[in-house]
Scaffold this motif. Structure first.
Motif, PDB file in Angstrom:
ATOM      1  N   PHE A   1      51.459  59.295  80.548  1.00 48.92           N
ATOM      2  CA  PHE A   1      50.100  59.853  80.038  1.00 48.92           C
ATOM      3  C   PHE A   1      49.750  59.600  78.580  1.00 48.92           C
ATOM      4  N   PRO A   2      50.834  59.339  77.772  1.00 49.89           N
ATOM      5  CA  PRO A   2      50.245  58.733  76.382  1.00 49.89           C
ATOM      6  C   PRO A   2      49.869  57.259  76.559  1.00 49.89           C
ATOM      7  N   VAL A   3      50.446  56.727  77.320  1.00 51.58           N
ATOM      8  CA  VAL A   3      49.695  55.001  77.434  1.00 51.58           C
ATOM      9  C   VAL A   3      48.542  55.296  78.312  1.00 51.58           C
ATOM     10  N   PHE A   4      47.987  56.205  78.940  1.00 53.10           N
ATOM     11  CA  PHE A   4      46.647  56.130  79.636  1.00 53.10           C
ATOM     12  C   PHE A   4      45.751  56.597  78.360  1.00 53.10           C
ATOM     13  N   ALA A   5      46.077  57.608  77.536  1.00 55.16           N
ATOM     14  CA  ALA A   5      45.665  57.974  76.394  1.00 55.16           C
ATOM     15  C   ALA A   5      45.167  56.928  75.603  1.00 55.16           C
ATOM     16  N   ALA A   6      46.341  56.028  75.256  1.00 55.01           N
ATOM     17  CA  ALA A   6      46.194  54.703  74.469  1.00 55.01           C
ATOM     18  C   ALA A   6      45.081  53.866  75.023  1.00 55.01           C
ATOM     19  N   MET A   7      45.046  53.748  76.081  1.00 60.10           N
ATOM     20  CA  MET A   7      44.128  52.604  76.902  1.00 60.10           C
ATOM     21  C   MET A   7      42.817  53.154  76.728  1.00 60.10           C
ATOM     22  N   TYR A   8      42.570  54.425  77.038  1.00 62.33           N
ATOM     23  CA  TYR A   8      41.186  55.060  76.608  1.00 62.33           C
ATOM     24  C   TYR A   8      40.903  54.827  75.092  1.00 62.33           C
ATOM     25  N   TYR A   9      41.694  55.002  74.217  1.00 61.65           N
ATOM     26  CA  TYR A   9      41.451  54.958  72.778  1.00 61.65           C
ATOM     27  C   TYR A   9      41.246  53.589  72.282  1.00 61.65           C
ATOM     28  N   TRP A  10      42.139  52.571  72.742  1.00 68.37           N
ATOM     29  CA  TRP A  10      42.093  51.454  72.011  1.00 68.37           C
ATOM     30  C   TRP A  10      41.444  50.365  72.909  1.00 68.37           C
ATOM     31  N   LEU A  11      40.949  50.653  74.089  1.00 65.41           N
ATOM     32  CA  LEU A  11      40.309  49.730  74.819  1.00 65.41           C
ATOM     33  C   LEU A  11      39.054  48.913  74.003  1.00 65.41           C
ATOM     34  N   PRO A  12      38.489  49.849  73.312  1.00 68.28           N
ATOM     35  CA  PRO A  12      37.235  49.134  72.802  1.00 68.28           C
ATOM     36  C   PRO A  12      37.407  48.144  71.811  1.00 68.28           C
ATOM     37  N   LEU A  13      38.942  47.831  71.391  1.00 72.36           N
ATOM     38  CA  LEU A  13      39.308  46.743  70.598  1.00 72.36           C
ATOM     39  C   LEU A  13      38.960  45.503  71.280  1.00 72.36           C
ATOM     40  N   LEU A  14      38.859  45.572  72.581  1.00 70.39           N
ATOM     41  CA  LEU A  14      38.689  44.238  73.309  1.00 70.39           C
ATOM     42  C   LEU A  14      37.167  43.683  73.273  1.00 70.39           C
ATOM     43  N   LYS A  15      36.287  44.575  73.681  1.00 66.54           N
ATOM     44  CA  LYS A  15      35.037  43.966  73.746  1.00 66.54           C
ATOM     45  C   LYS A  15      33.860  45.171  73.187  1.00 66.54           C
ATOM     46  N   GLY A  16      34.431  45.941  72.502  1.00 68.59           N
ATOM     47  CA  GLY A  16      33.528  47.088  71.931  1.00 68.59           C
ATOM     48  C   GLY A  16      33.112  47.941  72.729  1.00 68.59           C
ATOM     49  N   GLN A  17      33.479  48.098  74.070  1.00 68.76           N
ATOM     50  CA  GLN A  17      32.963  49.024  75.229  1.00 68.76           C
ATOM     51  C   GLN A  17      33.944  50.150  75.252  1.00 68.76           C
ATOM     52  N   ARG A  18      33.574  51.333  75.210  1.00 68.38           N
ATOM     53  CA  ARG A  18      34.493  52.673  75.664  1.00 68.38           C
ATOM     54  C   ARG A  18      34.339  52.633  77.037  1.00 68.38           C
ATOM     55  N   LEU A  19      35.571  53.228  77.800  1.00 69.64           N
ATOM     56  CA  LEU A  19      35.513  53.723  79.074  1.00 69.64           C
ATOM     57  C   LEU A  19      34.626  54.989  79.035  1.00 69.64           C
ATOM     58  N   SER A  20      34.209  54.988  80.470  1.00 69.65           N
ATOM     59  CA  SER A  20      33.214  56.390  80.679  1.00 69.65           C
ATOM     60  C   SER A  20      33.927  57.595  80.552  1.00 69.65           C
ATOM     61  N   GLU A  21      33.421  58.554  79.623  1.00 71.93           N
ATOM     62  CA  GLU A  21      33.870  59.901  79.669  1.00 71.93           C
ATOM     63  C   GLU A  21      33.799  60.735  80.659  1.00 71.93           C
ATOM     64  N   ARG A  22      32.659  60.456  81.347  1.00 73.82           N
ATOM     65  CA  ARG A  22      32.672  61.311  82.677  1.00 73.82           C
ATOM     66  C   ARG A  22      33.549  61.078  83.724  1.00 73.82           C
ATOM     67  N   VAL A  23      33.982  59.629  83.874  1.00 75.07           N
ATOM     68  CA  VAL A  23      35.023  59.330  84.794  1.00 75.07           C
ATOM     69  C   VAL A  23      36.284  59.745  84.176  1.00 75.07           C
TER      70      VAL A  23
END
Length: 838
Positions: free
Chosen positions: A415-437
């Motif tokens: 669960f922390p790793v999934f939180a981390a992927m939501y948190y740090w994924l924007p570092l790749l291309k500046g795009q955040r994952l969907s909050e609704r999804v």
């Protein structure tokens, strides 16, 4: 102080020279297309690491769904017992060895250079080697499942079931050689992290200001150095038993299967915290951002991380309460198992207090962090339950334990790793994952997990044992098992939805990263292939909050090393405590050599397992050649002797001796080496203590004179190596190195001759086999010293050893002196243990 006064204190406040940025960009250009195999920068390697670890997570998850399908109804014949055992073993092995440990190192390799304000970690080629060894070896290991060659003795591989008598095929050998090799890869990553964290932090980032995540990874890397050698030693002993019939774990011939449990769980229980503490570090980094306030109890949380590290090594027998270790031992471990909850609780209370003090936004990371705390605390409570001896005697080897460790590991890490992927994924291309999804993903995973694993507590208390492939319908477990299976598929649906959202997000066009969460740590500085434009000067634990103009200043090149002084990749080396700039480190460029060395090493171990000796040795020679070429290229004089890293600061380029990062890496490697050797000594002592008379009547020790003669030759060799170090730049250096090599070889041959005269018969008794294992390990070091001595002489004759490029000499000398010390300790242990037992 006025803004103008602060500006005057910037390291490089003068206007930047024309073309400086273009010179910086050139050496950091990354190869594209199929040449990406050459990449060695930690950002690229970190992304590959993360992607590969997530692939193994999916594969292990599929195996888990197969297991749950098999157990959904009683008397199911979907899988036979043999197939189920392979699937069960591979599920646990892949989750623990190919996902859990690699993913925490992978995220660290990706995040830490930026979080520490460095251009890169100090051994990028070592990181590349560790990744490719893990990826190639791990994928080949997983493919054994398709040929019926997967291990089937459980991910813990307890003898005697995994001995030759009950597992005569190659299945267990793949586990022993494959996993032992992959653990070496993890140790290589740990060495990179320790040296990187201690020596490449941004100026001003003292240990007190270092991010909690960096603290967590430093603690974890140290734990890997001391914990993982035990499993390497254990796998080596079991493989020697299977290959050479040396009976370390065969009770009828003086061995003890409990010895494997000691070695395995000395690694296995610290491994739980090796998995949890990086997740805790990520949580301590994300929660202040989510709450918009500094971390409450920051110093206490850091101290708690260190305390957990110490406690974790006292708990290995926590898994052996039913093994008959004695009331005193079990009571001590039981108390320690309860006490470890205290520093863990300190961290949890600090996180809760931070959320309470701040203003929380219910974003994707916040949801997963909330789920983490709920699930992990529940797992911790059941952990205290199984720390109570009478309860553990009842619940041991039931599905209650399965539920407990899934709550700890999935709640504490996934669960922390999934939180981390939501948190740090924007570092790749500046795009955040969907909050609704994200809300759908979270509730599917959170609900599915609890539906799947909470009923297992009840199933276990009703008596369902672990590791069974089916069960009769009259036991009363039918409904609970069906509920668990439904929950597992709901959890899988959440993971699948997450992957769809990740792919959709990464296909969107790139945009500026910015700082979407208003975080306080340096990884959110504007970055390119070379990371930050200039290396920042840090003045607090929350630099992006306390230095509001830092992003603009760094991007304008107003801090340290705004360009490249040597025309190559560079970073600053700072002091380990105060982070004061010490020297400039020139980093290696992209290369094929780490990939070739890793592929050759993986091929050697895997092909040797299937008895393809010629091809295996060809791969081994390829690995040796690539490694020699890699080392030959690495130790060379820096292109310049001094570098101007700011308007007012000039630093030396490179360092030697104790100031060198490679010297400290060698020291850490030797600590790993010594811990492996200590595990072999422990095995010898353990087996000796089981004897009524030591040495046993049918065996004997060699005459003491042979050990004294061997020790004298080792000391002479070390003396010659000391002379060689002091003879740098003279013609006698290579001859001294070769003479020292001769002494090492002669010392081993003397030892071997003494044991042959004594009639050492490792196939007859485990006691003799334990001595043979110690002697073999010393022989392995002599082989390494022989190669190192020849290599050192070749470098000296070619003129590549000089005061400016002497790391090969200094590090080889360290290895030499360690081997001498190890040989002396070996003799003392072999001769001393029987005397102490008289």
């Amino acid at each position: 102080m006025t803004d103008h006064a602060i500006e005057q204190r910037l390291p490089s406040s003068l206007p930047r020279p024309e073309g400086e940025l273009e010179r910086l960009e050139k050496p950091w250009q990354r190869p594209t297309g199929w040449r990406f195999l050459k990449r060695v920068d930690n950002t690229s390697i970190g992304l590959l690491y993360i992607g590969t670890a997530l692939l193994f997570f999916l594969l292990a998850g599929i195996l888990g769904l197969m297991m749950r399908t098999q157990l959904a109804v009683p008397d199911n014949d979907l899988m036979s017992a043999s197939v189920y055992n392979q699937v069960f073993t591979m599920h646990g092995t892949v989750m623990m060895f190919l996902f859990a440990i690699p993913i925490v190192e992978a995220i660290a390799v990706y995040l830490l250079p930026n979080m520490l304000g460095a251009r890169d970690l100090p051994f990028p080629r070592l990181s590349a080697y560790a990744y490719w060894a893990y990826a190639i070896g791990g994928l080949a290991f997983f493919c054994t499942l398709f040929f019926g060659l997967s291990p089937d003795g459980g991910w813990f591989m307890y003898p005697p079931l995994t001995g030759k008598q009950y597992s005569p095929g190659l299945n267990a050998d793949f586990w022993l050689l494959g996993i032992g090799f992959i653990e070496i890869s993890a140790i290589a990553g740990a060495i990179e992290l320790i040296v990187g964290i201690l020596f490449t932090r941004a100026p001003g980032m003292t240990l007190a200001r270092m991010p909690v995540y960096a603290w967590a990874m430093l603690v974890v890397a140290v734990m890997i150095v001391f914990a993982f050698p035990a499993i390497i030693a254990g796998t080596a002993l079991l493989e020697m038993e299977r290959a050479f019939d040396w009976p370390f774990f065969i009770g009828e011939r003086g061995g003890d299967p409990i010895l494997w449990q000691h070695l395995f769980w000395f690694f296995g229980h610290p491994e739980v915290y090796i998995i949890f503490l990086p997740a805790a570090g990520m949580v301590s980094t994300m929660i202040p951002t989510i709450a918009g306030t500094p971390l409450v109890g920051r110093k206490a949380i850091i101290v708690a991380l260190v305390i957990v590290c110490f406690f974790s090594f006292a708990l290995w027998a926590h898994h052996m309460f039913t093994a008959g270790l004695g009331v005193m031992t079990m009571s001590f471990v039981s108390a320690a198992s309860m006490a470890v909850a205290v520093p863990t609780a300190i961290q949890v209370f600090g996180w809760i207090a931070t959320l309470w003090r701040g203003k929380v936004r219910m974003t994707g990371p916040a949801l997963f962090l909330g789920g983490f705390m709920f699930i992990f605390v529940l797992g911790g409570l059941t952990g205290v339950m199984v720390a109570v001896l009478p309860f553990d005697w009842q619940a041991h080897d039931t599905y209650f334990i399965v539920a407990h460790f899934h709550y700890v590991l999935v709640g504490g890490m996934v669960f922390p790793v999934f939180a981390a992927m939501y948190y740090w994924l924007p570092l790749l291309k500046g795009q955040r994952l969907s909050e609704r999804v994200a809300k759908w993903v979270f509730w599917l995973m959170f609900g599915g997990f609890n539906i799947a694993f909470f009923p297992m507590h009840i199933t276990g208390l009703l008596g369902m044992p672990r590791r069974v492939y089916t069960y009769p319908g009259e036991m009363g477990w039918n409904g609970l098992n069906m509920v668990s299976t439904v929950g597992a598929f709901v959890l899988a649906a959440g993971v699948l939805l997450f992957l769809v959202d990740v792919v959709r997000t990464l296909r969107r066009p790139e945009q500026p990263v910015g700082n979407p969460w208003n975080a306080s740590t340096l990884e959110w500085l504007p970055t390119e292939a070379y990371n930050a434009r200039s290396i920042p000067e840090v003045r607090s634990a929350d630099p992006l909050w306390d230095q509001p103009n830092l992003c603009e200043q760094v991007e304008a090149g107003q801090h340290y090393l705004p360009g490249t002084e040597s025309g190559q990749r560079e970073t600053l080396v700072t002091s380990p405590v105060a982070a004061t700039p010490r020297h400039l480190l020139v980093l290696p460029a992209d290369s094929w050599l780490p990939f070739l060395a890793a592929a050759g090493t993986a091929g050697f171990f895997l092909l040797l397992t299937v008895k393809m000796h010629v091809v295996a040795w060809a791969c081994g020679l390829t690995a040796i050649a690539a490694t020699v070429a890699w080392l030959w290229d690495a130790d060379r004089p820096p292109p310049i002797s001094q570098a101007k890293v700011s308007d007012t600061l000039v630093l030396p380029v490179g360092a030697r001796g104790r100031a060198s990062h490679s010297w400290w890496a060698t020291i850490i490697m030797l600590v790993v080496d010594a811990t492996v050797f200590a595990s072999f000594v422990f095995a010898y002592i353990h087996i000796s203590m089981r004897l009524e008379v030591c040495p046993p009547p049918s065996a004997s020790l060699p005459a003491l004179r042979w050990s004294l003669f061997s020790g004298a030759l080792l000391v002479l060799g070390s003396g010659l190596m000391l002379w060689a170090v002091r003879s740098l730049g003279t013609r006698r250096l290579p001859w001294l190195a070769l003479a020292a090599t001769g002494c090492a070889i002669a010392a081993f041959l003397v030892d071997l001759h003494g044991y042959q005269l004594a009639g050492l018969a490792p196939r007859d008794l485990a006691w003799s086999a334990a001595i043979a294992a110690l002697l073999s390990y010393q022989g392995l070091h002599v082989v390494v010293l022989t190669l190192a001595g020849i290599y050192l002489a070749a470098r000296a004759w070619s003129g590549r050893l000089s005061p400016a490029s002497r790391a090969t000499l200094d590090n080889t000398a360290l290895l030499w002196h360690y081997t001498t010390l190890q040989g002396i300790v070996l003799a003392l242990a072999v001769h001393g243990v029987p005397l102490l037992m008289e």
